[in-house]
Design a protein around this motif. Structure first.
Motif, mmCIF file in Angstrom:
data_model
loop_
_atom_site.group_PDB
_atom_site.id
_atom_site.type_symbol
_atom_site.label_atom_id
_atom_site.label_comp_id
_atom_site.label_asym_id
_atom_site.label_seq_id
_atom_site.Cartn_x
_atom_site.Cartn_y
_atom_site.Cartn_z
ATOM 1 N N TYR A 109 0.854 -1.538 -0.039
ATOM 2 C CA TYR A 109 0.126 -0.200 -0.415
ATOM 3 C C TYR A 109 1.207 1.518 0.200
ATOM 4 O O TYR A 109 2.323 1.298 0.536
ATOM 5 C CB TYR A 109 -0.772 0.071 0.834
ATOM 6 C CG TYR A 109 -1.570 -1.037 1.209
ATOM 7 C CD1 TYR A 109 -3.253 -0.851 0.430
ATOM 8 C CD2 TYR A 109 -2.212 -1.711 1.712
ATOM 9 C CE1 TYR A 109 -4.356 -1.395 0.194
ATOM 10 C CE2 TYR A 109 -3.107 -3.067 1.899
ATOM 11 C CZ TYR A 109 -4.066 -2.796 0.695
ATOM 12 O OH TYR A 109 -5.648 -2.928 0.408
ATOM 13 N N SER A 110 0.246 2.111 -0.970
ATOM 14 C CA SER A 110 0.379 3.461 -0.497
ATOM 15 C C SER A 110 0.076 4.246 -0.211
ATOM 16 O O SER A 110 -1.410 4.119 0.326
ATOM 17 C CB SER A 110 0.934 4.302 -2.422
ATOM 18 O OG SER A 110 1.995 3.561 -2.818
ATOM 19 N N TYR A 128 -3.489 2.883 -0.871
ATOM 20 C CA TYR A 128 -4.226 2.983 -2.151
ATOM 21 C C TYR A 128 -2.864 1.623 -3.407
ATOM 22 O O TYR A 128 -1.811 1.888 -2.545
ATOM 23 C CB TYR A 128 -3.829 4.000 -3.496
ATOM 24 C CG TYR A 128 -3.058 4.623 -3.420
ATOM 25 C CD1 TYR A 128 -2.342 3.717 -4.896
ATOM 26 C CD2 TYR A 128 -2.828 5.485 -3.101
ATOM 27 C CE1 TYR A 128 -1.772 4.634 -4.647
ATOM 28 C CE2 TYR A 128 -1.372 5.705 -3.226
ATOM 29 C CZ TYR A 128 -0.872 5.921 -3.941
ATOM 30 O OH TYR A 128 -0.055 7.052 -4.356
ATOM 31 N N ARG A 129 -3.727 0.446 -3.256
ATOM 32 C CA ARG A 129 -2.508 -0.448 -4.299
ATOM 33 C C ARG A 129 -2.725 0.360 -5.470
ATOM 34 O O ARG A 129 -3.659 0.211 -6.407
ATOM 35 C CB ARG A 129 -3.036 -1.374 -4.495
ATOM 36 C CG ARG A 129 -3.450 -2.646 -3.015
ATOM 37 C CD ARG A 129 -4.020 -4.420 -3.421
ATOM 38 N NE ARG A 129 -3.581 -4.452 -4.212
ATOM 39 C CZ ARG A 129 -4.497 -5.582 -4.814
ATOM 40 N NH1 ARG A 129 -5.369 -5.611 -4.844
ATOM 41 N NH2 ARG A 129 -3.721 -6.373 -5.571
ATOM 42 N N SER A 130 -1.017 0.427 -6.249
ATOM 43 C CA SER A 130 -0.890 1.488 -7.362
ATOM 44 C C SER A 130 -0.763 0.351 -8.655
ATOM 45 O O SER A 130 -1.137 1.197 -9.480
ATOM 46 C CB SER A 130 0.615 1.292 -6.975
ATOM 47 O OG SER A 130 1.098 0.667 -7.052
ATOM 48 N N GLU A 131 -1.115 -0.717 -8.364
ATOM 49 C CA GLU A 131 -1.498 -1.800 -10.138
ATOM 50 C C GLU A 131 -2.744 -1.433 -9.924
ATOM 51 O O GLU A 131 -3.463 -2.062 -11.171
ATOM 52 C CB GLU A 131 -1.249 -3.160 -9.564
ATOM 53 C CG GLU A 131 -1.893 -3.785 -8.597
ATOM 54 C CD GLU A 131 -2.140 -3.988 -6.825
ATOM 55 O OE1 GLU A 131 -1.561 -4.670 -5.737
ATOM 56 O OE2 GLU A 131 -0.381 -2.967 -6.930
ATOM 57 N N LYS A 134 -3.994 3.876 -9.934
ATOM 58 C CA LYS A 134 -3.319 5.128 -10.820
ATOM 59 C C LYS A 134 -3.353 6.452 -10.325
ATOM 60 O O LYS A 134 -3.972 6.758 -10.835
ATOM 61 C CB LYS A 134 -3.485 5.134 -11.973
ATOM 62 C CG LYS A 134 -3.189 4.002 -12.937
ATOM 63 C CD LYS A 134 -2.009 2.979 -12.385
ATOM 64 C CE LYS A 134 -2.146 1.009 -12.947
ATOM 65 N NZ LYS A 134 -1.704 0.383 -12.880
ATOM 66 N N PHE A 135 -2.342 6.619 -9.364
ATOM 67 C CA PHE A 135 -2.157 7.578 -8.249
ATOM 68 C C PHE A 135 -1.804 8.992 -8.678
ATOM 69 O O PHE A 135 -1.493 9.068 -10.165
ATOM 70 C CB PHE A 135 -1.585 7.625 -7.343
ATOM 71 C CG PHE A 135 -1.169 9.021 -6.478
ATOM 72 C CD1 PHE A 135 -2.807 9.419 -5.200
ATOM 73 C CD2 PHE A 135 -0.704 10.064 -6.289
ATOM 74 C CE1 PHE A 135 -2.199 10.689 -4.660
ATOM 75 C CE2 PHE A 135 -0.110 11.063 -5.807
ATOM 76 C CZ PHE A 135 -0.838 11.195 -4.970
ATOM 77 N N GLY A 161 -7.182 9.922 -9.320
ATOM 78 C CA GLY A 161 -6.520 8.934 -10.054
ATOM 79 C C GLY A 161 -7.758 8.076 -10.892
ATOM 80 O O GLY A 161 -8.124 8.411 -11.099
#
Length: 334
Positions: A109-110, A128-131, A134-135, A161
């Motif tokens: 997580y970011s 959030y999970r960047s995969e 898309k932030f 995003g």
């Protein structure tokens, strides 16, 4: 005719199969997730090892583990939730400690977080999970209530995003509490709800296709004026009107917190109408007709003997529960 049939078969074979992707979205008020370090300028005196509550490193680690377990247990066949919105976190340090817990470390997580001017030293945050998400950006917005110019409360957190090819704005809120009296404090929540609605309207005017999700502890029930009138969040029914906001947690009787023996639905998920009208686009998963799609998770380990949420503390008494709220959760699909 044979050639025509073969052509159809060939098209069926070579046509790509577009797999549907689901995105779990949760909100959780985690009841004073504080570290054990005394931070200057933060009202954390009750949550220190030598305080009456004796908030030790062992208890802190147990709470982190409990919150991580909830997130992990809300995973589905698509894995960990794509979005985790939180309330009552002290600082960035506790969030970094949380995402490092072994139960959820693989989610990578970011973190989006800003310090708020809240008198209790608590903030909102979003993981959030960047995969999957898309932030593109985030910012905090200071609560601005005309009737209370010196209000010190939680900022609103805006995160935007791309999710499944659609622009999504997440807004995480924690409106002022009812301490001091429901009527006496109502104007604070009314003012915050009005401001959030203005933010959402501005975002949708800039891009009518933008999806909006508001997550948070609003310290009011869905039928209270702050949510029903000022935020303008309607109950999901048979007819969905373009341009409106809809409260997924407004239906049913299940609550997420208890006060004075009464269940409340202060934790809410509100979405823009295009998440309910989008057809094959990004939309809220509605598994069955008339079933709530923003729902409360009642894991047994989160409850006490009365089946109420088991808090970490009752006053200064340590009970060892994860939180005095239950998490709420929904799924989006593309």
């Amino acid at each position: 005719m044979l050639l025509g049939l073969m052509a159809v078969i060939m098209i069926a074979v070579i046509s790509p199969c577009v797999a549907q992707q689901r995105y779990g979205v949760m909100f959780y008020n985690v009841e004073n997730l504080f570290d054990t370090i005394n931070d200057v300028g933060v009202a954390d005196e009750d949550m220190l090892p030598k305080a009456d509550r004796a908030w030790t490193e062992e208890r802190y680690q147990r709470k982190l583990n409990g919150v991580a377990r909830v997130i992990a247990d809300l995973s589905d066949e698509d894995g960990f939730p794509a979005i985790v919105a939180l309330a009552e976190v002290e600082n960035r340090r506790v969030l970094d400690d949380l995402v490092s817990q072994k139960e959820i470390a693989n989610a990578q997580y970011s973190v989006c977080h800003y310090d708020s001017p809240d008198e209790r030293g608590i903030d909102v945050a979003l993981l959030y999970r960047s995969e999957l998400f898309k932030f593109k950006g985030c910012k905090s917005v200071r609560a601005d209530v005309e009737s209370a110019p010196n209000l010190q409360t939680r900022d609103y957190l805006l995160v935007w995003g791309d999710m499944g090819g659609y622009e999504v704005l997440f807004c995480v809120v924690h409106f002022p509490s009812r301490i001091g009296g429901v009527k006496q404090t109502e104007h604070l929540r009314m003012g915050c709800a009005k401001q959030v609605r203005e933010i959402v309207d501005s975002a949708i005017r800039a891009n009518s296709d933008r999806r909006v999700v508001i997550l948070g502890d609003m310290n009011d029930n869905p039928n209270n004026r702050s949510i029903r009138k000022m935020l303008g969040a309607k109950r999901v029914g048979c007819r969905v009107e373009s341009g409106r906001l809809y409260n997924l947690t407004a239906s049913g009787r299940a609550g997420s917190s208890v006060y004075d023996g009464r269940w409340n639905r202060y934790d809410n998920i509100v979405v823009s109408s295009n998440l309910l009208l989008s057809g094959n686009g990004l939309h809220v998963v509605m598994p069955k007709r008339n079933v709530r799609v923003g729902y409360v998770q009642r894991f047994e380990y989160l409850l006490d003997a009365r089946k109420y949420p088991k808090p970490t503390y009752r006053g200064s008494e340590y009970l060892g529960g994860v939180s005095d709220h239950l998490p709420i959760y929904m799924e989006l699909e593309r």
